[in-house]
Design a protein around this motif. Structure first.
Motif, PDB file in Angstrom:
ATOM      1  N   THR A 160      -0.662  -7.465  12.081  1.00  0.00           N
ATOM      2  CA  THR A 160       0.128  -7.081  10.914  1.00  0.00           C
ATOM      3  C   THR A 160      -0.443  -7.787   9.700  1.00  0.00           C
ATOM      4  OG1 THR A 160       1.700  -8.811  11.557  1.00  0.00           O
ATOM      5  CG2 THR A 160       2.241  -6.546  12.135  1.00  0.00           C
ATOM      6  N   ALA A 161      -0.771  -7.024   8.665  1.00  0.00           N
ATOM      7  CA  ALA A 161      -1.412  -7.581   7.484  1.00  0.00           C
ATOM      8  C   ALA A 161      -0.395  -8.274   6.610  1.00  0.00           C
ATOM      9  CB  ALA A 161      -2.100  -6.469   6.693  1.00  0.00           C
ATOM     10  N   GLY A 162      -0.839  -9.359   5.945  1.00  0.00           N
ATOM     11  CA  GLY A 162       0.024 -10.079   5.029  1.00  0.00           C
ATOM     12  C   GLY A 162       0.515 -11.396   5.573  1.00  0.00           C
ATOM     13  N   ASN A 163       0.206 -11.699   6.833  1.00  0.00           N
ATOM     14  CA  ASN A 163       0.645 -12.980   7.386  1.00  0.00           C
ATOM     15  C   ASN A 163      -0.007 -14.138   6.633  1.00  0.00           C
ATOM     16  OD1 ASN A 163       1.878 -11.405   9.224  1.00  0.00           O
ATOM     17  ND2 ASN A 163       0.730 -12.104  10.998  1.00  0.00           N
ATOM     18  N   ALA A 170      -7.473  -9.870   7.865  1.00  0.00           N
ATOM     19  CA  ALA A 170      -6.997  -8.496   7.904  1.00  0.00           C
ATOM     20  C   ALA A 170      -7.975  -7.531   7.259  1.00  0.00           C
ATOM     21  CB  ALA A 170      -5.633  -8.397   7.226  1.00  0.00           C
ATOM     22  N   THR A 171      -8.771  -8.013   6.306  1.00  0.00           N
ATOM     23  CA  THR A 171      -9.742  -7.132   5.646  1.00  0.00           C
ATOM     24  C   THR A 171     -10.927  -6.809   6.545  1.00  0.00           C
ATOM     25  OG1 THR A 171     -10.956  -9.004   4.670  1.00  0.00           O
ATOM     26  CG2 THR A 171      -9.113  -8.102   3.395  1.00  0.00           C
ATOM     27  N   ARG A 172     -11.015  -7.431   7.694  1.00  0.00           N
ATOM     28  CA  ARG A 172     -12.123  -7.159   8.619  1.00  0.00           C
ATOM     29  C   ARG A 172     -11.962  -5.828   9.341  1.00  0.00           C
ATOM     30  NH1 ARG A 172     -11.642 -12.562  12.075  1.00  0.00           N
ATOM     31  NH2 ARG A 172     -12.827 -11.304  13.562  1.00  0.00           N
ATOM     32  N   GLY A 173     -10.774  -5.261   9.298  1.00  0.00           N
ATOM     33  CA  GLY A 173     -10.515  -4.056  10.090  1.00  0.00           C
ATOM     34  C   GLY A 173     -10.115  -2.871   9.243  1.00  0.00           C
ATOM     35  N   ASP A 174      -9.521  -1.885   9.923  1.00  0.00           N
ATOM     36  CA  ASP A 174      -9.088  -0.639   9.289  1.00  0.00           C
ATOM     37  C   ASP A 174      -7.570  -0.569   9.309  1.00  0.00           C
ATOM     38  OD1 ASP A 174     -11.781   0.280   9.054  1.00  0.00           O
ATOM     39  OD2 ASP A 174     -11.733   0.806  11.179  1.00  0.00           O
ATOM     40  N   VAL A 175      -6.984  -0.256   8.159  1.00  0.00           N
ATOM     41  CA  VAL A 175      -5.540  -0.061   8.096  1.00  0.00           C
ATOM     42  C   VAL A 175      -5.195   1.247   8.800  1.00  0.00           C
ATOM     43  CG1 VAL A 175      -3.551   0.298   6.582  1.00  0.00           C
ATOM     44  CG2 VAL A 175      -5.312  -1.362   5.947  1.00  0.00           C
ATOM     45  N   VAL A 176      -4.408   1.179   9.860  1.00  0.00           N
ATOM     46  CA  VAL A 176      -4.066   2.374  10.629  1.00  0.00           C
ATOM     47  C   VAL A 176      -2.608   2.787  10.454  1.00  0.00           C
ATOM     48  CG1 VAL A 176      -5.850   2.038  12.377  1.00  0.00           C
ATOM     49  CG2 VAL A 176      -3.615   0.936  12.681  1.00  0.00           C
ATOM     50  N   HIS A 177      -1.815   1.924   9.816  1.00  0.00           N
ATOM     51  CA  HIS A 177      -0.397   2.256   9.659  1.00  0.00           C
ATOM     52  C   HIS A 177       0.200   1.438   8.530  1.00  0.00           C
ATOM     53  CE1 HIS A 177       3.517   3.758  10.867  1.00  0.00           C
ATOM     54  NE2 HIS A 177       3.999   2.540  11.015  1.00  0.00           N
ATOM     55  N   THR A 178       0.992   2.078   7.680  1.00  0.00           N
ATOM     56  CA  THR A 178       1.743   1.410   6.626  1.00  0.00           C
ATOM     57  C   THR A 178       3.191   1.866   6.728  1.00  0.00           C
ATOM     58  OG1 THR A 178      -0.179   1.331   5.151  1.00  0.00           O
ATOM     59  CG2 THR A 178       1.993   1.055   4.149  1.00  0.00           C
ATOM     60  N   LEU A 266      20.972  -7.004  -0.983  1.00  0.00           N
ATOM     61  CA  LEU A 266      19.818  -7.707  -0.439  1.00  0.00           C
ATOM     62  C   LEU A 266      18.545  -7.241  -1.141  1.00  0.00           C
ATOM     63  CD1 LEU A 266      20.632  -7.757   3.372  1.00  0.00           C
ATOM     64  CD2 LEU A 266      20.960  -9.536   1.676  1.00  0.00           C
ATOM     65  N   PRO A 267      17.585  -8.137  -1.339  1.00  0.00           N
ATOM     66  CA  PRO A 267      16.375  -7.791  -2.088  1.00  0.00           C
ATOM     67  C   PRO A 267      15.443  -6.890  -1.266  1.00  0.00           C
ATOM     68  CG  PRO A 267      16.191  -9.998  -1.197  1.00  0.00           C
ATOM     69  CD  PRO A 267      17.593  -9.550  -0.911  1.00  0.00           C
ATOM     70  N   PRO A 268      14.680  -6.008  -1.936  1.00  0.00           N
ATOM     71  CA  PRO A 268      13.732  -5.153  -1.208  1.00  0.00           C
ATOM     72  C   PRO A 268      12.623  -5.983  -0.583  1.00  0.00           C
ATOM     73  CG  PRO A 268      13.395  -4.971  -3.578  1.00  0.00           C
ATOM     74  CD  PRO A 268      14.657  -5.768  -3.391  1.00  0.00           C
ATOM     75  N   LEU A 269      12.075  -5.468   0.519  1.00  0.00           N
ATOM     76  CA  LEU A 269      11.060  -6.201   1.270  1.00  0.00           C
ATOM     77  C   LEU A 269       9.668  -5.590   1.151  1.00  0.00           C
ATOM     78  CD1 LEU A 269      13.140  -6.862   4.519  1.00  0.00           C
ATOM     79  CD2 LEU A 269      12.594  -8.496   2.705  1.00  0.00           C
ATOM     80  N   GLY A 270       9.572  -4.357   0.654  1.00  0.00           N
ATOM     81  CA  GLY A 270       8.260  -3.726   0.511  1.00  0.00           C
ATOM     82  C   GLY A 270       7.711  -3.196   1.831  1.00  0.00           C
ATOM     83  N   ASP A 271       6.423  -2.925   1.839  1.00  0.00           N
ATOM     84  CA  ASP A 271       5.748  -2.380   3.014  1.00  0.00           C
ATOM     85  C   ASP A 271       4.947  -3.464   3.731  1.00  0.00           C
ATOM     86  OD1 ASP A 271       6.727   0.059   2.235  1.00  0.00           O
ATOM     87  OD2 ASP A 271       4.832   0.771   1.386  1.00  0.00           O
ATOM     88  N   TYR A 272       4.636  -3.197   4.974  1.00  0.00           N
ATOM     89  CA  TYR A 272       3.652  -4.009   5.680  1.00  0.00           C
ATOM     90  C   TYR A 272       2.652  -3.079   6.343  1.00  0.00           C
ATOM     91  CZ  TYR A 272       5.349  -3.110  10.434  1.00  0.00           C
ATOM     92  OH  TYR A 272       5.680  -2.508  11.623  1.00  0.00           O
ATOM     93  N   GLN A 273       1.503  -3.598   6.716  1.00  0.00           N
ATOM     94  CA  GLN A 273       0.430  -2.781   7.269  1.00  0.00           C
ATOM     95  C   GLN A 273       0.021  -3.268   8.650  1.00  0.00           C
ATOM     96  OE1 GLN A 273      -2.437  -3.349   4.086  1.00  0.00           O
ATOM     97  NE2 GLN A 273      -1.966  -1.340   3.225  1.00  0.00           N
ATOM     98  N   VAL A 274      -0.436  -2.316   9.450  1.00  0.00           N
ATOM     99  CA  VAL A 274      -1.022  -2.626  10.751  1.00  0.00           C
ATOM    100  C   VAL A 274      -2.523  -2.376  10.655  1.00  0.00           C
ATOM    101  CG1 VAL A 274      -1.080  -2.061  13.206  1.00  0.00           C
ATOM    102  CG2 VAL A 274       1.094  -1.987  11.958  1.00  0.00           C
ATOM    103  N   VAL A 275      -3.311  -3.361  11.059  1.00  0.00           N
ATOM    104  CA  VAL A 275      -4.766  -3.296  10.931  1.00  0.00           C
ATOM    105  C   VAL A 275      -5.400  -3.362  12.315  1.00  0.00           C
ATOM    106  CG1 VAL A 275      -6.806  -4.395   9.913  1.00  0.00           C
ATOM    107  CG2 VAL A 275      -4.622  -4.438   8.687  1.00  0.00           C
TER     108      VAL A 275
END
Length: 302
Positions: A160-163, A170-178, A266-275
């Motif tokens: 999961t990107a953003g940790n 995370a930039t070493r791979g391909d984003v496959v899901h957002t 509650l505050p918004p959390l935004g998106d996360y990505q799977v790489v």
């Protein structure tokens, strides 16, 4: 809606041409005859003729042609599902007989919340296409998966990107899901109304945890970490018991859980990505599994 029964003078149903189906799917997914023509290496006029013959065969209009784009009719939407499945089956059949036989072992690492969503379908389809390949699946935290891959213990990993501390990896791979990350709780529960807010979080290093804590701190909301679990099942259990709210991927929020709307305060959390990250020098079997994983996430978005 179902397509009408087709018949010819001999009483036999017409067969759908794979090449024409590939053209139809390309147009449907791109929304343009011109863009689809570049994908299938034909002229837009040739594609128009193919679709015209397909519509005549099925006796139904498949596209609504507008000034800047084309969109599917209800009948076209039905055919799109069939078309994708037929093309995938055709690819599996051809691969079974013509593709070089793959053998060996693929070592695949994934966080549990990510892997469980796609693994049943991916492993079943991969086993049909490449029965001689053994797949070893290891589940754990994203940071641990990356360390094991760098140590040569894993061939493919999903993270999961953003940790914190993992942005460069995370930039070493391909984003496959957002996907959106949302606040969730039990339907009809009282946990969202408690103060300080009880929160169920994943363990340290998880992108869901860091996003939730950062959002709560920015909003200045009083909260307490009521439950911590290494797996998302622990967060889900706390919500089901109405003991806490939790940051959760939108696709995992199923009844009796519900998404907390913005009016809950509650505050918004935004998106996360799977790489998807590959170890250097992996073989053909690992590359084949990587393709199946990518396709599975693409299907999730449809």
């Amino acid at each position: 809606m179902t397509l009408p029964t087709l018949s010819s003078q001999s009483g036999a149903l017409p067969l759908l041409d794979t090449d024409v189906l590939r053209t139809f799917v390309a147009i449907a997914e791109s929304g343009s005859f011109t863009r689809a023509a570049r994908q299938v290496f034909r002229t837009p006029s040739a594609l128009s003729m193919q679709i015209k013959r397909l519509e005549e065969t099925l006796g139904q209009p498949l596209f609504v042609r507008e000034a800047r784009q084309v969109r599917l009719t209800p009948e076209g939407e039905v055919l799109l599902g069939y078309g994708r499945r037929l093309l995938k089956l055709n690819e599996e059949a051809v691969t079974q007989f013509l593709a070089p036989s793959l053998e060996g072992t693929v070592r695949f690492g994934t966080p549990d919340d990510v892997g469980t969503r796609i693994l049943p379908g991916v492993l079943a389809q991969f086993a049909r296409s490449h029965p001689a390949v053994q797949v070893d699946v290891i589940m754990g935290r994203s940071a641990d998966m990356l360390q094991r891959m760098d140590a040569g213990e894993l061939d493919l990993v999903l993270v999961t990107a953003g940790n914190p501390g993992m942005e460069m990896e995370a930039t070493r791979g391909d984003v496959v899901h957002t996907e959106p990350l949302v606040w969730a709780c039990r339907e009809g529960g009282v946990a969202p109304r408690r103060s300080p807010l009880p929160v169920a979080l994943a363990s340290h290093g998880c992108v869901w945890r860091s996003a939730a804590l950062a959002a709560l701190d920015r909003a200045g909301l009083p909260y307490r970490i009521a439950y911590t679990s290494e797996h998302c099942a622990g967060q889900e259990a706390a919500m089901l018991a109405d003991l806490a709210v939790a940051p959760f991927p939108l696709s995992l929020v199923k009844p009796p859980l519900r998404k907390l709307e913005q009016d809950a305060g509650l505050p918004p959390l935004g998106d996360y990505q799977v790489v998807l990250i590959r170890r250097e020098g992996i073989g053909s079997a690992s590359e084949a599994l990587a393709g199946h994983v990518t396709d599975a996430f693409r299907d999730l978005r449809r």
